[in-house]
Design an enzyme around this catalytic site. Structure first.
Site, PDB file in Angstrom:
ATOM      1  N   HIS A 278       3.565  -3.701  10.494  1.00 12.25           N
ATOM      2  CA  HIS A 278       3.305  -4.438   9.267  1.00 12.25           C
ATOM      3  C   HIS A 278       2.185  -3.770   8.471  1.00 12.25           C
ATOM      4  CE1 HIS A 278       1.014  -7.719   7.159  1.00 12.25           C
ATOM      5  NE2 HIS A 278       2.206  -7.895   6.639  1.00 12.25           N
TER       6      HIS A 278
ATOM      7  N   GLU B  36      -4.778 -12.387   5.553  1.00 15.76           N
ATOM      8  CA  GLU B  36      -3.405 -12.905   5.669  1.00 15.76           C
ATOM      9  C   GLU B  36      -3.231 -13.630   7.006  1.00 15.76           C
ATOM     10  OE1 GLU B  36       1.236 -11.279   5.339  1.00 15.76           O
ATOM     11  OE2 GLU B  36      -0.435  -9.854   5.246  1.00 15.76           O
TER      12      GLU B  36
ATOM     13  N   GLU C 184       3.468  -0.785   6.631  1.00 15.72           N
ATOM     14  CA  GLU C 184       4.226  -1.227   5.446  1.00 15.72           C
ATOM     15  C   GLU C 184       3.285  -1.435   4.269  1.00 15.72           C
ATOM     16  OE1 GLU C 184       5.266  -5.140   3.455  1.00 15.72           O
ATOM     17  OE2 GLU C 184       5.897  -5.279   5.558  1.00 15.72           O
ATOM     18  N   HIS C 185       2.137  -2.062   4.502  1.00 13.88           N
ATOM     19  CA  HIS C 185       1.145  -2.234   3.440  1.00 13.88           C
ATOM     20  C   HIS C 185       0.614  -0.884   2.959  1.00 13.88           C
ATOM     21  CE1 HIS C 185      -0.264  -6.657   3.452  1.00 13.88           C
ATOM     22  NE2 HIS C 185       0.894  -6.623   4.083  1.00 13.88           N
TER      23      HIS C 185
END
Length: 415
Positions: A49, A129, A52-53
């Protein structure tokens, strides 16, 4: 594979799936990488993840702002998402702008620079997040439930933890990209109105240059189902619970029967548990079911948001419904209703270039072919109530049951 879908292969072996749709003026193109949370080794939790950022944070040719601005300026959409098994990057563009989308995605994959200062800044973003989700009980329960009832890397949480994200290094990120973002792990899928030769040539000159690697990651995907009763103590006005049993893998021949079972139990407002728990008794506001299916296995989960006073009764009713279906099966009416819903979902997906793009890629990643939708629908249509009852006897078994409860509950209260 449908006659309308073509498969071509880039020079380095990356398959390109093409679905030409006449009569529209747009196209969706996605790069699908077969890696996600379940591929992460200890000490890497959340890295899929995080990468991906980071892919949006700048390349040798573009700043982060320029990546988004170049797509925004021509009215396109660029986005990405990470799952347990697949990470996806995609653009949706007007047909005559698709080359711009390909150029930006190519730059991200070939030239992302992963600068130290950007990594440290993004750690703060991802940790916020994580903290945000920690404040939402209905979000926490699903992640925690998966990690409690699955033994194996499939239980890894996509976001990772504050600790694991904080300990990510540039070296770890670079190595993960080299090992996982390799041609044998990738599929490119495009659906819409586009020029096949122009698109293929553009992809081949960019993505076709990604080199294969010899070094492979050690990955043990063995998955087992655990059966705990767990309380997650948290101050909350509601009690959130997940009741689970074993399911089927994403490629198991009986996966459609399991999907029908889950849908019958809690797939919509007319489902058994929604009617029994919410409508008839008013014991919960939210009740629904879902399946989590991986290459190695799966689970069926019933979620309910209820109260401290009523949660035990909700669990009792779920167990009662499992037993009823195990003993008596479902009706022809229930079976046909679910078949109709599946048919509608497939049809709705076909009306979206993004939906068609995604379906082709996922089918190829897990089956090494794009399954013809007519064949899939025929498989579903031939399922009988007897087939459903047979599978229900397999999955609705006490030895597979587990329960995760989040709320202001005292330890030992589940006994």
């Amino acid at each position: 594979m449908s006659d309308n879908i073509k498969k071509r292969t880039l020079d380095n072996g990356i398959p390109v799936l093409m679905d030409k749709i006449q009569g529209i003026s747009s196209a969706s193109l996605g790069v699908f990488v077969k890696t996600g949370a379940k591929n992460e080794l200890p000490g890497e939790e959340g890295i899929s993840h995080f990468i991906e950022h980071m892919m949006f944070k700048g390349t040798k040719n573009r700043t982060a702002k320029e990546i988004s601005e170049e797509i925004d300026n021509v009215g396109g959409i660029i986005n990405a998402y990470t799952g347990k098994e697949v990470t996806t990057y995609y653009v949706q563009m007007l047909s005559n702008r698709i080359q711009i989308g390909i150029d930006v995605l190519t730059d991200m994959f070939l030239n992302s620079n992963f600068l130290e200062e950007n990594i440290e800044r993004e750690k703060g973003v991802v940790i916020e997040e994580i903290n945000m989700y920690e404040d939402i009980p209905e979000e926490i329960i699903h992640d925690k439930n998966g990690s409690l009832v699955i033994s194996g890397p499939q239980s890894n949480i996509i976001l990772g933890s504050v600790k694991s994200v904080g300990e990510l290094t540039r070296e770890k990120i670079i190595n993960y990209v080299k090992e996982q973002y390799s041609p044998e792990n990738m599929v490119i899928s495009i659906a819409g109105n586009f020029d096949e030769e122009d698109v293929f040539e553009k992809l081949n000159s960019g993505f076709g240059t990604i080199e294969k690697i010899e070094r492979k990651r050690e990955y043990n995907g063995k998955m087992e189902i655990k059966t705990p009763k767990t309380i997650i103590k948290k101050d909350s006005n509601q009690v959130h619970l997940c009741f689970n049993t074993i399911g089927k893998s994403a490629t198991d021949p009986k996966r459609y029967e399991v999907a029908i079972l889950a849908n019958t139990l809690g797939g919509n407002m007319s489902s058994r548990l929604f009617q029994k728990i919410r409508e008839d008794r008013g014991l919960a506001y939210s009740v629904y079911s879902y399946t989590s299916s991986f290459e190695e296995g799966g689970i069926i989960t019933i979620y309910a948001g209820t109260t401290l006073k009523d949660y035990k009764e909700v669990v009792r009713l779920i167990r009662e419904e499992f037993q009823d279906i195990k003993n008596n099966g479902i009706s022809e009416k229930e079976l046909q209703k679910t078949k109709n819903q599946f048919l509608s979902a497939v049809t709705f997906g076909l009306e979206s270039s993004k939906g068609r793009m995604t379906r082709m890629a996922n089918s190829y990643l897990f089956y090494k072919e794009v399954k013809d939708l007519d064949d899939v629908l025929k498989e579903i249509e031939k399922i009988t109530v007897e087939d459903i009852k047979e599978v229900a006897k397999e999955v609705f078994d006490e030895k597979y049951y587990s329960l995760t409860v989040l709320g202001n509950i005292e330890e030992g209260d589940l006994n």
